[in-house]
Design a protein around this motif. Structure first.
Motif, PDB file in Angstrom:
ATOM      1  N   ILE A  18       0.859  -1.177   0.000  1.00  0.00           N
ATOM      2  CA  ILE A  18       0.000   0.000   0.000  1.00  0.00           C
ATOM      3  C   ILE A  18       0.898   1.230   0.000  1.00  0.00           C
ATOM      4  CG2 ILE A  18      -1.726   1.311   1.315  1.00  0.00           C
ATOM      5  CD1 ILE A  18      -2.974  -1.260   0.767  1.00  0.00           C
ATOM      6  N   LEU A  35       0.621   5.017   1.070  1.00  0.00           N
ATOM      7  CA  LEU A  35      -0.176   5.971   1.830  1.00  0.00           C
ATOM      8  C   LEU A  35       0.371   7.360   1.557  1.00  0.00           C
ATOM      9  CD1 LEU A  35      -2.270   6.627   4.091  1.00  0.00           C
ATOM     10  CD2 LEU A  35      -0.367   6.339   5.702  1.00  0.00           C
ATOM     11  N   GLU A  65      -0.145  11.061   2.657  1.00  0.00           N
ATOM     12  CA  GLU A  65      -0.788  11.824   3.727  1.00  0.00           C
ATOM     13  C   GLU A  65       0.212  12.829   4.288  1.00  0.00           C
ATOM     14  OE1 GLU A  65      -2.758  13.603   6.172  1.00  0.00           O
ATOM     15  OE2 GLU A  65      -3.986  11.894   5.554  1.00  0.00           O
ATOM     16  N   LEU A  93      -3.653   4.908  -1.109  1.00  0.00           N
ATOM     17  CA  LEU A  93      -4.579   5.714  -0.317  1.00  0.00           C
ATOM     18  C   LEU A  93      -4.074   7.146  -0.382  1.00  0.00           C
ATOM     19  CD1 LEU A  93      -5.017   3.388   2.796  1.00  0.00           C
ATOM     20  CD2 LEU A  93      -6.446   3.526   0.743  1.00  0.00           C
ATOM     21  N   ASP A 110      -4.538  11.227   0.148  1.00  0.00           N
ATOM     22  CA  ASP A 110      -5.205  12.370   0.756  1.00  0.00           C
ATOM     23  C   ASP A 110      -5.554  13.357  -0.359  1.00  0.00           C
ATOM     24  OD1 ASP A 110      -6.190  14.226   2.551  1.00  0.00           O
ATOM     25  OD2 ASP A 110      -4.281  14.643   3.510  1.00  0.00           O
ATOM     26  N   THR A 128      -7.527   5.317  -4.068  1.00  0.00           N
ATOM     27  CA  THR A 128      -8.668   5.888  -3.357  1.00  0.00           C
ATOM     28  C   THR A 128      -8.251   7.249  -2.827  1.00  0.00           C
ATOM     29  OG1 THR A 128      -7.974   4.500  -1.497  1.00  0.00           O
ATOM     30  CG2 THR A 128     -10.064   3.977  -2.501  1.00  0.00           C
ATOM     31  N   HIS A 156      -9.069  10.393  -0.345  1.00  0.00           N
ATOM     32  CA  HIS A 156      -9.791  10.511   0.910  1.00  0.00           C
ATOM     33  C   HIS A 156      -9.395  11.764   1.667  1.00  0.00           C
ATOM     34  CE1 HIS A 156      -6.195   9.358   3.219  1.00  0.00           C
ATOM     35  NE2 HIS A 156      -5.950   8.593   2.181  1.00  0.00           N
ATOM     36  N   ARG A 189     -10.684   8.217   6.008  1.00  0.00           N
ATOM     37  CA  ARG A 189      -9.535   7.312   5.955  1.00  0.00           C
ATOM     38  C   ARG A 189      -9.885   5.930   6.496  1.00  0.00           C
ATOM     39  NH1 ARG A 189      -6.596  10.225   8.103  1.00  0.00           N
ATOM     40  NH2 ARG A 189      -5.604  11.076   6.283  1.00  0.00           N
ATOM     41  N   ALA A 216     -11.695   3.970   4.014  1.00  0.00           N
ATOM     42  CA  ALA A 216     -10.820   3.545   2.921  1.00  0.00           C
ATOM     43  C   ALA A 216      -9.975   2.347   3.343  1.00  0.00           C
ATOM     44  CB  ALA A 216      -9.918   4.697   2.480  1.00  0.00           C
ATOM     45  N   ILE A 217      -9.456   2.384   4.572  1.00  0.00           N
ATOM     46  CA  ILE A 217      -8.654   1.262   5.071  1.00  0.00           C
ATOM     47  C   ILE A 217      -9.521   0.014   5.174  1.00  0.00           C
ATOM     48  CG2 ILE A 217      -7.423   0.383   7.097  1.00  0.00           C
ATOM     49  CD1 ILE A 217      -6.410   3.286   7.489  1.00  0.00           C
ATOM     50  N   VAL A 220     -10.052  -1.465   1.680  1.00  0.00           N
ATOM     51  CA  VAL A 220      -8.885  -2.216   1.213  1.00  0.00           C
ATOM     52  C   VAL A 220      -8.811  -3.551   1.939  1.00  0.00           C
ATOM     53  CG1 VAL A 220      -6.361  -2.256   1.164  1.00  0.00           C
ATOM     54  CG2 VAL A 220      -7.576  -0.187   0.510  1.00  0.00           C
TER      55      VAL A 220
END
Length: 104
Positions: free
Chosen positions: A7, A9, A11, A53, A55, A82, A84, A89, A92-93, A96
């Motif tokens: 993944i 991330l 953010e 994921l 932001d 995705t 978000h 969040r 979204a987690i 997944v």
């Protein structure tokens, strides 16, 4: 499953990033992080992620611009993104995790 899923991330908030990294790590995902879209793009070019994921509101390059760039990369690299905000969040987690039949 037999292989660890990766993944990315993206953010900018360090607290949100830390919490998401821990949750995803405990679920068995390999997590790489970027603080904004401009940092995420080279990571996506270098590695194939099972999910990203992203932001939406970030400095330098926001999630919309980064998603546009990533989706236009060759070889279908940009699938599974995705976007978000902090409030979504967790959903979204969970999305997944459910896609891999994991309980959260």
């Amino acid at each position: 499953w037999s292989e660890e899923l990766s993944i990315l991330l993206v953010e900018d908030n360090p607290v949100n990033r830390m919490v998401a990294e821990r949750v995803l790590g405990r679920l068995g995902f390999a997590v790489d992080s970027a603080i904004d879209g401009s940092e995420a793009i080279p990571l996506v070019k270098a590695k194939r992620y099972d999910a990203i994921l992203m932001d939406i509101q970030m400095p330098k390059m926001d999630g919309f611009a980064a998603t546009n760039v990533i989706r236009n990369l060759p070889d279908g690299i940009g699938s599974g993104i995705t976007a978000h905000r902090a409030a979504t969040r967790t959903r979204a987690i969970r999305f997944v995790a459910r896609s891999r039949r994991i309980r959260t």
